[in-house]
Design a protein around this motif. Structure first.
Motif, PDB file in Angstrom:
ATOM      1  N   LEU A  36     -11.221 -51.375 -18.156  1.00 27.25           N
ATOM      2  CA  LEU A  36     -12.243 -51.958 -17.274  1.00 27.25           C
ATOM      3  C   LEU A  36     -13.607 -51.390 -17.657  1.00 27.25           C
ATOM      4  O   LEU A  36     -14.197 -50.567 -16.933  1.00 27.25           O
ATOM      5  N   PRO A  37     -14.158 -51.817 -18.777  1.00 27.75           N
ATOM      6  CA  PRO A  37     -15.371 -51.194 -19.318  1.00 27.75           C
ATOM      7  C   PRO A  37     -16.648 -51.511 -18.556  1.00 27.75           C
ATOM      8  O   PRO A  37     -17.671 -50.856 -18.769  1.00 27.75           O
ATOM      9  N   LYS A  38     -16.622 -52.502 -17.660  1.00 28.98           N
ATOM     10  CA  LYS A  38     -17.850 -52.893 -16.966  1.00 28.98           C
ATOM     11  C   LYS A  38     -18.022 -52.213 -15.610  1.00 28.98           C
ATOM     12  O   LYS A  38     -18.982 -52.506 -14.895  1.00 28.98           O
ATOM     13  N   LEU A  39     -17.119 -51.305 -15.288  1.00 30.95           N
ATOM     14  CA  LEU A  39     -17.226 -50.611 -14.006  1.00 30.95           C
ATOM     15  C   LEU A  39     -18.515 -49.796 -13.929  1.00 30.95           C
ATOM     16  O   LEU A  39     -18.833 -49.015 -14.824  1.00 30.95           O
ATOM     17  N   THR A  40     -19.232 -49.986 -12.818  1.00 34.56           N
ATOM     18  CA  THR A  40     -20.417 -49.171 -12.546  1.00 34.56           C
ATOM     19  C   THR A  40     -20.181 -48.214 -11.377  1.00 34.56           C
ATOM     20  O   THR A  40     -20.939 -47.262 -11.201  1.00 34.56           O
ATOM     21  N   GLU A  41     -19.125 -48.471 -10.587  1.00 32.37           N
ATOM     22  CA  GLU A  41     -18.826 -47.610  -9.435  1.00 32.37           C
ATOM     23  C   GLU A  41     -17.319 -47.476  -9.263  1.00 32.37           C
ATOM     24  O   GLU A  41     -16.596 -48.469  -9.240  1.00 32.37           O
ATOM     25  N   ILE A  42     -16.851 -46.226  -9.125  1.00 31.39           N
ATOM     26  CA  ILE A  42     -15.449 -45.922  -8.873  1.00 31.39           C
ATOM     27  C   ILE A  42     -15.372 -44.946  -7.712  1.00 31.39           C
ATOM     28  O   ILE A  42     -16.056 -43.924  -7.704  1.00 31.39           O
ATOM     29  N   ASP A  43     -14.542 -45.258  -6.732  1.00 32.99           N
ATOM     30  CA  ASP A  43     -14.306 -44.359  -5.601  1.00 32.99           C
ATOM     31  C   ASP A  43     -12.815 -44.042  -5.536  1.00 32.99           C
ATOM     32  O   ASP A  43     -11.997 -44.905  -5.246  1.00 32.99           O
ATOM     33  N   MET A  44     -12.474 -42.780  -5.824  1.00 30.20           N
ATOM     34  CA  MET A  44     -11.092 -42.321  -5.742  1.00 30.20           C
ATOM     35  C   MET A  44     -10.991 -41.143  -4.775  1.00 30.20           C
ATOM     36  O   MET A  44     -10.213 -40.214  -4.974  1.00 30.20           O
ATOM     37  N   GLY A  45     -11.780 -41.190  -3.712  1.00 27.93           N
ATOM     38  CA  GLY A  45     -11.752 -40.138  -2.713  1.00 27.93           C
ATOM     39  C   GLY A  45     -10.460 -40.120  -1.919  1.00 27.93           C
ATOM     40  O   GLY A  45      -9.725 -41.112  -1.854  1.00 27.93           O
ATOM     41  N   GLU A  46     -10.160 -38.960  -1.331  1.00 27.39           N
ATOM     42  CA  GLU A  46      -9.009 -38.799  -0.434  1.00 27.39           C
ATOM     43  C   GLU A  46      -7.683 -39.108  -1.118  1.00 27.39           C
ATOM     44  O   GLU A  46      -6.803 -39.749  -0.543  1.00 27.39           O
ATOM     45  N   THR A 105     -13.079 -42.767 -20.816  1.00 25.76           N
ATOM     46  CA  THR A 105     -13.668 -43.050 -22.130  1.00 25.76           C
ATOM     47  C   THR A 105     -14.239 -44.455 -22.232  1.00 25.76           C
ATOM     48  O   THR A 105     -15.148 -44.705 -23.038  1.00 25.76           O
ATOM     49  N   SER A 106     -13.735 -45.391 -21.437  1.00 25.81           N
ATOM     50  CA  SER A 106     -14.221 -46.780 -21.506  1.00 25.81           C
ATOM     51  C   SER A 106     -15.392 -47.045 -20.586  1.00 25.81           C
ATOM     52  O   SER A 106     -15.999 -48.113 -20.645  1.00 25.81           O
ATOM     53  N   GLN A 107     -15.709 -46.076 -19.712  1.00 24.99           N
ATOM     54  CA  GLN A 107     -16.740 -46.312 -18.700  1.00 24.99           C
ATOM     55  C   GLN A 107     -18.134 -45.963 -19.230  1.00 24.99           C
ATOM     56  O   GLN A 107     -18.746 -44.971 -18.837  1.00 24.99           O
ATOM     57  N   SER A 108     -18.645 -46.808 -20.084  1.00 23.44           N
ATOM     58  CA  SER A 108     -19.978 -46.575 -20.661  1.00 23.44           C
ATOM     59  C   SER A 108     -21.103 -47.027 -19.742  1.00 23.44           C
ATOM     60  O   SER A 108     -22.275 -46.772 -20.030  1.00 23.44           O
ATOM     61  N   LYS A 109     -20.752 -47.686 -18.610  1.00 20.71           N
ATOM     62  CA  LYS A 109     -21.772 -48.168 -17.668  1.00 20.71           C
ATOM     63  C   LYS A 109     -21.629 -47.535 -16.294  1.00 20.71           C
ATOM     64  O   LYS A 109     -22.361 -47.892 -15.367  1.00 20.71           O
ATOM     65  N   LEU A 110     -20.726 -46.584 -16.147  1.00 26.96           N
ATOM     66  CA  LEU A 110     -20.443 -45.991 -14.841  1.00 26.96           C
ATOM     67  C   LEU A 110     -21.644 -45.211 -14.320  1.00 26.96           C
ATOM     68  O   LEU A 110     -22.203 -44.365 -15.017  1.00 26.96           O
ATOM     69  N   GLN A 111     -22.044 -45.498 -13.069  1.00 29.73           N
ATOM     70  CA  GLN A 111     -23.176 -44.819 -12.449  1.00 29.73           C
ATOM     71  C   GLN A 111     -22.775 -44.008 -11.222  1.00 29.73           C
ATOM     72  O   GLN A 111     -23.352 -42.950 -10.969  1.00 29.73           O
ATOM     73  N   PHE A 112     -21.805 -44.488 -10.451  1.00 31.23           N
ATOM     74  CA  PHE A 112     -21.418 -43.843  -9.200  1.00 31.23           C
ATOM     75  C   PHE A 112     -19.944 -43.455  -9.269  1.00 31.23           C
ATOM     76  O   PHE A 112     -19.082 -44.301  -9.486  1.00 31.23           O
ATOM     77  N   LEU A 113     -19.661 -42.167  -9.067  1.00 28.60           N
ATOM     78  CA  LEU A 113     -18.285 -41.679  -9.096  1.00 28.60           C
ATOM     79  C   LEU A 113     -18.033 -40.805  -7.873  1.00 28.60           C
ATOM     80  O   LEU A 113     -18.758 -39.834  -7.630  1.00 28.60           O
ATOM     81  N   THR A 114     -17.010 -41.155  -7.113  1.00 27.06           N
ATOM     82  CA  THR A 114     -16.610 -40.378  -5.936  1.00 27.06           C
ATOM     83  C   THR A 114     -15.191 -39.875  -6.125  1.00 27.06           C
ATOM     84  O   THR A 114     -14.261 -40.672  -6.284  1.00 27.06           O
ATOM     85  N   ILE A 115     -15.041 -38.551  -6.128  1.00 28.47           N
ATOM     86  CA  ILE A 115     -13.707 -37.928  -6.201  1.00 28.47           C
ATOM     87  C   ILE A 115     -13.617 -36.871  -5.101  1.00 28.47           C
ATOM     88  O   ILE A 115     -13.027 -35.800  -5.282  1.00 28.47           O
ATOM     89  N   SER A 116     -14.181 -37.185  -3.961  1.00 27.78           N
ATOM     90  CA  SER A 116     -14.215 -36.245  -2.835  1.00 27.78           C
ATOM     91  C   SER A 116     -12.849 -36.147  -2.167  1.00 27.78           C
ATOM     92  O   SER A 116     -12.015 -37.047  -2.255  1.00 27.78           O
TER      93      SER A 116
END
Length: 456
Positions: free
Chosen positions: A235-245, A259-270
């Motif tokens: 999924l190379p076009k992801l700009t936001e991923i939330d994997m909290g909780e 490695t494929s997330q060349s456009k990722l801007q927002f990451l939540t791993i809370s």
């Protein structure tokens, strides 16, 4: 010239015109042109019928305007054929329409809305199947079915929806006797997907590889995941991923996880189980927002953080110190470490961060005096929050704020406040004063009042 008296009825008519023209618009404006009667209300382009104790869909008078209609939290159990005649609906919110029993939807319930309805939300409506009424919703782009127990998916309806849907939410999904409804494969244009609180989807997340050309935002909160799903590699076009909780550890996030997330801007791993910073974050060159709140780590290795971070959120954790070498994060604008176990702010901890605008360090355990050089070089700092530190004996010198020309908000609740002799004069000469909130332990005065009279 002979003056003529105006007849009494003419005077009354004139006054009535004046009243109608000047007064009534203010009285009638909220519901002016509203196609629904009380207890519904219209505001702008929305019809507010939520929480109105309705038992049936209200009757609407003809209107050419496109509306957003709220029917959430009522006691409506049936949506009959042609339920929304006379109006055009662009967004329809029907969350929790009936708390006591499932909602029945007639086959032609949305008649007349086929070309206008763009958003439909039916959260917690007790649905066990996707109704045939969805078959004609050709214009629908946003669908939320959270909290339902759907086990039967109308194939024709899903084909229709799949051609237009760009946003789909199935949070807290308890339905489907098997994890992957084959009809989900029809949704190939999704840009937003939220499967939070639906752990039954985890084994088949790789099926969403069909969204490799479209998906930009993926929400997988509280899915019970112990590993970063492999589907992210496709999924190379992801700009936001939330994997909290979830149950991710520092070993779960490997160097090749993103490695494929060349456009990722927002990451939540809370709120996972990270005891240390994972190795798999340092390669995220495009990430500007990172939320690692609520993890058990006591220290943070900044060498493993993406250098482009603008907002670093690490509140409600077990951090005992401010991370060393934050200066390598040259773009950092917000540092949020609210509610941790931090005991001191050293001279080099948060100084010389020229882009830093906001610092939240409230509800920690600060005990040491704040160094006079602690904020040196933070010339763009606008908000500093140190309130309610739990041991309540941190010392704050007002002279520090002289080096912060852009400071707008300062909250220092409960510490002992001191200042040098020249500060009151400097403060009184400011044309635009920062907003100082809170009290000092050694006085009952507000901070701004103390500042004008304090002595070293």
């Amino acid at each position: 010239m002979v003056s003529q008296k105006m007849p009494l009825d003419s005077k009354f008519a004139a006054l009535l015109v004046l009243y109608v023209g000047c007064v009534s618009p203010f009285l009638l404006q909220p519901d002016d042109g509203c196609p629904a009667s009380y207890p519904c209300r219209c505001r702008g382009d929305s019809i507010q019928c939520g929480q109105a104790q309705l038992k049936t869909i209200p009757t609407f008078t003809p209107s050419h305007k496109s509306w957003t209609l709220f029917l959430d939290y009522n006691s409506i159990s049936v949506i009959p054929d042609n339920a929304f005649k006379n109006i055009k609906i662009k967004e329809l919110i029907m969350d929790t329409m009936n708390l006591l029993k499932p909602v029945t939807i007639s086959n032609n319930a949305f008649q007349g809305q086929e070309a206008t309805l763009n958003k439909l939300s039916m959260v917690n409506c007790g649905l066990t199947s996707l109704p045939p009424a969805f078959r004609k919703l050709n214009a629908l782009t946003d669908l939320a079915l959270d909290g339902n127990a759907i086990s039967q998916w109308d194939d024709t309806a899903m084909r229709t929806l799949g051609r237009g849907l760009t946003r789909f939410s199935a949070r807290s999904f308890s339905g489907t006797s098997y994890a992957w409804p084959r009809q989900f494969a029809y949704m190939r244009r999704l840009e937003f997907l939220d499967l939070s609180y639906s752990p039954r989807f985890v084994p088949d997340l790789d099926k969403f590889v069909v969204l490799n050309d479209t998906l930009t935002k993926l929400i997988l909160t509280s899915m019970g995941m112990t590993e970063v799903p492999d589907v992210l590699k496709h999924l190379p076009k992801l700009t936001e991923i939330d994997m909290g909780e979830n149950k991710l550890t520092e070993r779960s996030i490997k160097t090749d996880s993103f490695t494929s997330q060349s456009k990722l801007q927002f990451l939540t791993i809370s709120y996972n189980q990270l005891n240390a910073m994972p190795d798999g974050l340092s390669n995220l060159k495009t990430v500007t927002y990172l939320d690692i709140s609520g993890n058990p780590m006591t220290t943070m290795d900044t060498s493993k953080l993406p250098t482009g971070i603008v907002r670093l959120i690490a509140n409600h954790g077990n951090l005992k110190t401010i991370p060393a070498n934050l200066q390598r994060l040259t773009k950092l604008e917000e540092l949020n470490m609210y509610t941790n176990h931090i005991t001191a702010i050293g001279e080099k901890d948060i100084s010389h961060l020229p882009n830093l605008k906001t610092v939240f360090l409230g509800q920690n355990y600060l005990t040491s005096p704040l160094s006079a050089n602690a904020l040196n070089g933070d010339t763009n700092l606008e908000q500093l929050s140190l309130e309610f530190n739990r041991r309540n004996n941190v010392t704050f010198s007002f002279s520090i704020i002289r080096s912060l020309p852009k400071l707008l908000y300062l909250t220092v609740e409960h510490p002992r406040c001191t200042c040098s002799a020249d500060v009151p004069q400097w403060w009184s000469g400011l044309t635009k004063k920062p907003d100082l909130s809170g009290h000092c332990l050694n006085t009952s005065k507000r901070m701004k009042d103390l500042l004008t009279t304090c002595q070293p």
